[in-house]
Design a protein around this motif. Structure first.
Motif, PDB file in Angstrom:
ATOM      1  N   ILE A  97      -9.334   0.676  -2.155  1.00  0.00           N
ATOM      2  CA  ILE A  97      -8.144  -0.166  -1.615  1.00  0.00           C
ATOM      3  C   ILE A  97      -7.716  -0.356  -2.981  1.00  0.00           C
ATOM      4  CG2 ILE A  97      -8.060  -2.077  -1.838  1.00  0.00           C
ATOM      5  CD1 ILE A  97     -10.332  -2.380   0.153  1.00  0.00           C
ATOM      6  N   GLU A  98      -8.262   0.030  -4.383  1.00  0.00           N
ATOM      7  CA  GLU A  98      -7.335  -0.304  -5.977  1.00  0.00           C
ATOM      8  C   GLU A  98      -6.492   1.386  -5.358  1.00  0.00           C
ATOM      9  OE1 GLU A  98      -8.226  -1.260  -9.966  1.00  0.00           O
ATOM     10  OE2 GLU A  98      -9.770   0.318  -8.518  1.00  0.00           O
ATOM     11  N   ASP A  99      -7.108   2.240  -4.683  1.00  0.00           N
ATOM     12  CA  ASP A  99      -5.771   3.357  -4.835  1.00  0.00           C
ATOM     13  C   ASP A  99      -5.272   3.826  -4.151  1.00  0.00           C
ATOM     14  OD1 ASP A  99      -5.760   6.312  -5.810  1.00  0.00           O
ATOM     15  OD2 ASP A  99      -6.581   6.769  -3.609  1.00  0.00           O
ATOM     16  N   GLU A 138     -14.349  -9.352   0.701  1.00  0.00           N
ATOM     17  CA  GLU A 138     -13.918  -9.934  -0.278  1.00  0.00           C
ATOM     18  C   GLU A 138     -13.862  -8.372  -1.656  1.00  0.00           C
ATOM     19  OE1 GLU A 138     -18.119 -10.314  -2.490  1.00  0.00           O
ATOM     20  OE2 GLU A 138     -17.726 -11.148  -0.909  1.00  0.00           O
ATOM     21  N   ASN A 139     -13.858  -7.685  -1.255  1.00  0.00           N
ATOM     22  CA  ASN A 139     -13.339  -5.704  -1.606  1.00  0.00           C
ATOM     23  C   ASN A 139     -11.625  -5.926  -1.774  1.00  0.00           C
ATOM     24  OD1 ASN A 139     -12.597  -5.740   1.355  1.00  0.00           O
ATOM     25  ND2 ASN A 139     -14.134  -3.655   1.314  1.00  0.00           N
ATOM     26  N   LEU A 140     -11.038  -6.728  -0.462  1.00  0.00           N
ATOM     27  CA  LEU A 140      -9.716  -7.062  -0.869  1.00  0.00           C
ATOM     28  C   LEU A 140      -9.122  -7.167  -1.748  1.00  0.00           C
ATOM     29  CD1 LEU A 140      -6.633  -6.235  -0.168  1.00  0.00           C
ATOM     30  CD2 LEU A 140      -6.866  -8.345   0.319  1.00  0.00           C
ATOM     31  N   VAL A 141      -9.916  -8.282  -2.389  1.00  0.00           N
ATOM     32  CA  VAL A 141      -9.778  -9.677  -3.362  1.00  0.00           C
ATOM     33  C   VAL A 141     -10.569  -8.632  -4.773  1.00  0.00           C
ATOM     34  CG1 VAL A 141     -11.143 -11.912  -4.857  1.00  0.00           C
ATOM     35  CG2 VAL A 141     -10.432 -12.022  -2.379  1.00  0.00           C
ATOM     36  N   ASP A 142     -11.417  -8.088  -4.654  1.00  0.00           N
ATOM     37  CA  ASP A 142     -12.066  -7.705  -6.155  1.00  0.00           C
ATOM     38  C   ASP A 142     -10.913  -6.722  -6.375  1.00  0.00           C
ATOM     39  OD1 ASP A 142     -13.611  -9.210  -6.538  1.00  0.00           O
ATOM     40  OD2 ASP A 142     -15.628  -7.378  -5.687  1.00  0.00           O
ATOM     41  N   ALA A 143     -10.240  -5.455  -4.984  1.00  0.00           N
ATOM     42  CA  ALA A 143      -9.123  -4.383  -6.096  1.00  0.00           C
ATOM     43  C   ALA A 143      -7.706  -5.620  -6.333  1.00  0.00           C
ATOM     44  CB  ALA A 143      -8.867  -3.876  -4.469  1.00  0.00           C
ATOM     45  N   THR A 144      -7.541  -6.423  -5.732  1.00  0.00           N
ATOM     46  CA  THR A 144      -5.644  -7.056  -6.147  1.00  0.00           C
ATOM     47  C   THR A 144      -6.504  -7.661  -7.776  1.00  0.00           C
ATOM     48  OG1 THR A 144      -7.122  -8.722  -5.035  1.00  0.00           O
ATOM     49  CG2 THR A 144      -5.393  -7.014  -4.031  1.00  0.00           C
ATOM     50  N   THR A 146       0.976  -1.553   0.178  1.00  0.00           N
ATOM     51  CA  THR A 146       0.179   0.345  -0.074  1.00  0.00           C
ATOM     52  C   THR A 146       1.209   1.524   0.209  1.00  0.00           C
ATOM     53  OG1 THR A 146      -0.310   0.595   2.482  1.00  0.00           O
ATOM     54  CG2 THR A 146      -1.530  -1.291   1.255  1.00  0.00           C
ATOM     55  N   TYR A 147       0.027   1.953  -0.349  1.00  0.00           N
ATOM     56  CA  TYR A 147       1.140   3.520  -0.030  1.00  0.00           C
ATOM     57  C   TYR A 147       1.203   4.291   1.260  1.00  0.00           C
ATOM     58  CZ  TYR A 147       1.886   8.261  -0.836  1.00  0.00           C
ATOM     59  OH  TYR A 147       3.225   9.825  -0.584  1.00  0.00           O
ATOM     60  N   SER A 148       0.527   4.061   1.947  1.00  0.00           N
ATOM     61  CA  SER A 148       0.630   4.529   3.581  1.00  0.00           C
ATOM     62  C   SER A 148      -0.049   3.987   4.318  1.00  0.00           C
ATOM     63  CB  SER A 148      -0.736   5.971   3.392  1.00  0.00           C
ATOM     64  OG  SER A 148      -2.051   4.902   3.569  1.00  0.00           O
ATOM     65  N   HIS A 149       0.354   2.254   3.875  1.00  0.00           N
ATOM     66  CA  HIS A 149      -0.155   1.225   4.641  1.00  0.00           C
ATOM     67  C   HIS A 149      -1.867   1.557   6.136  1.00  0.00           C
ATOM     68  CE1 HIS A 149       1.062  -1.288   8.070  1.00  0.00           C
ATOM     69  NE2 HIS A 149       1.694  -1.699   7.404  1.00  0.00           N
ATOM     70  N   ARG A 150      -1.894   1.847   5.060  1.00  0.00           N
ATOM     71  CA  ARG A 150      -4.131   2.214   5.497  1.00  0.00           C
ATOM     72  C   ARG A 150      -4.138   0.565   5.920  1.00  0.00           C
ATOM     73  NH1 ARG A 150      -8.238   5.874   3.043  1.00  0.00           N
ATOM     74  NH2 ARG A 150      -6.727   7.116   3.413  1.00  0.00           N
ATOM     75  N   TYR A 151      -5.530   0.579   7.318  1.00  0.00           N
ATOM     76  CA  TYR A 151      -6.158  -1.143   7.872  1.00  0.00           C
ATOM     77  C   TYR A 151      -6.425  -1.087   6.517  1.00  0.00           C
ATOM     78  CZ  TYR A 151      -1.794  -1.931  10.503  1.00  0.00           C
ATOM     79  OH  TYR A 151      -0.828  -2.473  11.050  1.00  0.00           O
ATOM     80  N   PHE A 152      -7.454  -2.020   6.094  1.00  0.00           N
ATOM     81  CA  PHE A 152      -8.733  -1.620   5.345  1.00  0.00           C
ATOM     82  C   PHE A 152      -9.801  -2.217   6.313  1.00  0.00           C
ATOM     83  CE2 PHE A 152      -5.369  -2.322   1.697  1.00  0.00           C
ATOM     84  CZ  PHE A 152      -5.084  -1.165   1.091  1.00  0.00           C
ATOM     85  N   ASN A 153     -10.874  -2.857   5.761  1.00  0.00           N
ATOM     86  CA  ASN A 153     -11.795  -3.475   6.750  1.00  0.00           C
ATOM     87  C   ASN A 153     -13.263  -3.498   5.473  1.00  0.00           C
ATOM     88  OD1 ASN A 153     -14.067  -0.902   6.376  1.00  0.00           O
ATOM     89  ND2 ASN A 153     -12.733   0.258   7.649  1.00  0.00           N
ATOM     90  N   LYS A 154     -14.020  -4.192   6.065  1.00  0.00           N
ATOM     91  CA  LYS A 154     -15.193  -4.651   5.115  1.00  0.00           C
ATOM     92  C   LYS A 154     -16.124  -4.048   4.203  1.00  0.00           C
ATOM     93  CE  LYS A 154     -17.904  -6.673   8.165  1.00  0.00           C
ATOM     94  NZ  LYS A 154     -18.683  -8.189   8.969  1.00  0.00           N
ATOM     95  N   PRO A 182      -2.205  -4.537   4.825  1.00  0.00           N
ATOM     96  CA  PRO A 182      -1.562  -4.174   6.593  1.00  0.00           C
ATOM     97  C   PRO A 182      -2.548  -4.967   7.144  1.00  0.00           C
ATOM     98  CG  PRO A 182      -1.719  -2.362   4.894  1.00  0.00           C
ATOM     99  CD  PRO A 182      -2.139  -3.003   3.665  1.00  0.00           C
ATOM    100  N   GLY A 183      -1.965  -5.899   7.738  1.00  0.00           N
ATOM    101  CA  GLY A 183      -2.801  -6.624   8.780  1.00  0.00           C
ATOM    102  C   GLY A 183      -3.480  -7.781   8.890  1.00  0.00           C
ATOM    103  N   GLY A 184      -2.895  -7.772   7.540  1.00  0.00           N
ATOM    104  CA  GLY A 184      -3.303  -9.138   6.633  1.00  0.00           C
ATOM    105  C   GLY A 184      -4.595  -8.851   6.509  1.00  0.00           C
ATOM    106  N   TYR A 185      -5.392  -7.973   6.557  1.00  0.00           N
ATOM    107  CA  TYR A 185      -6.941  -7.966   6.161  1.00  0.00           C
ATOM    108  C   TYR A 185      -6.928  -8.635   5.079  1.00  0.00           C
ATOM    109  CZ  TYR A 185     -11.577  -6.420   4.580  1.00  0.00           C
ATOM    110  OH  TYR A 185     -12.049  -7.002   3.708  1.00  0.00           O
ATOM    111  N   TYR A 186      -8.532  -9.743   4.648  1.00  0.00           N
ATOM    112  CA  TYR A 186      -8.424 -10.100   3.600  1.00  0.00           C
ATOM    113  C   TYR A 186      -9.684 -10.333   3.913  1.00  0.00           C
ATOM    114  CZ  TYR A 186      -8.016 -13.260  -0.421  1.00  0.00           C
ATOM    115  OH  TYR A 186      -8.565 -13.701  -1.146  1.00  0.00           O
TER     116      TYR A 186
END
Ligand SMILES: [Zn+2]
Length: 148
Positions: free
Chosen positions: A88-90, A119-125, A73-81, A113-117
């Protein structure tokens, strides 16, 4: 590179091998590079985009010494559902651009970051063509607890 729709955590093999990965750099990279050189080992560095901007020479050195640069990631932002896919893609694409500026190559691997996984992460990656790589949780070194 083949991209699996699930994160890589371990790869089954009969060989006695490990994959060394280092997250959140580049910061303490020179020390790590010194030991990798001593042990003739190669590693994957999951770097943070904004730090790539600050330390481009360390990224260049990692490449010259035969290591792989990956996106964290760019800023080590923690993602959530609840986070939209485009946010996320940004984060991914902004880091990708920083890495591209320095190395001239698009990385293939991504670690959230933090190992978040989710559906939104799957789509973005998937959209940005990254293979998600986690780590062996069952063998946690707990070195994150004492970063120095
Ligand atoms: Zn991290």
């Amino acid at each position: 590179m083949r991209i699996f729709c699930y994160p890589i955590i371990v790869m089954p093999t009969d060989e006695k091998i490990i994959a060394l990965t280092f997250d959140d750099g580049p910061t303490d990279t020179p020390e790590i590079l010194k030991f990798l050189r001593i042990y003739e080992a190669k590693a994957t560095f999951f770097v943070i985009g904004k730090r790539v901007e600050e330390y481009p020479d360390l990224i260049k050195r990692e490449i010259i010494e035969g290591h792989e640069i990956a996106n964290h990631t760019y800023s080590h932002r923690y993602f959530n559902k609840k986070m939209p896919v485009d946010r996320i893609e940004d984060e991914i694409l902004k880091a990708e651009q920083m890495i591209l500026n320095v190395t001239g190559e698009k990385p293939n691997l991504f670690r959230p970051p933090g190992g978040y996984y989710g559906e939104n992460l799957v789509d973005a990656t998937k959209k940005s063509r990254y293979q998600v790589v986690m780590w062996s949780w069952h063998q946690d070194t707990e070195n994150w607890d004492t970063p120095d």
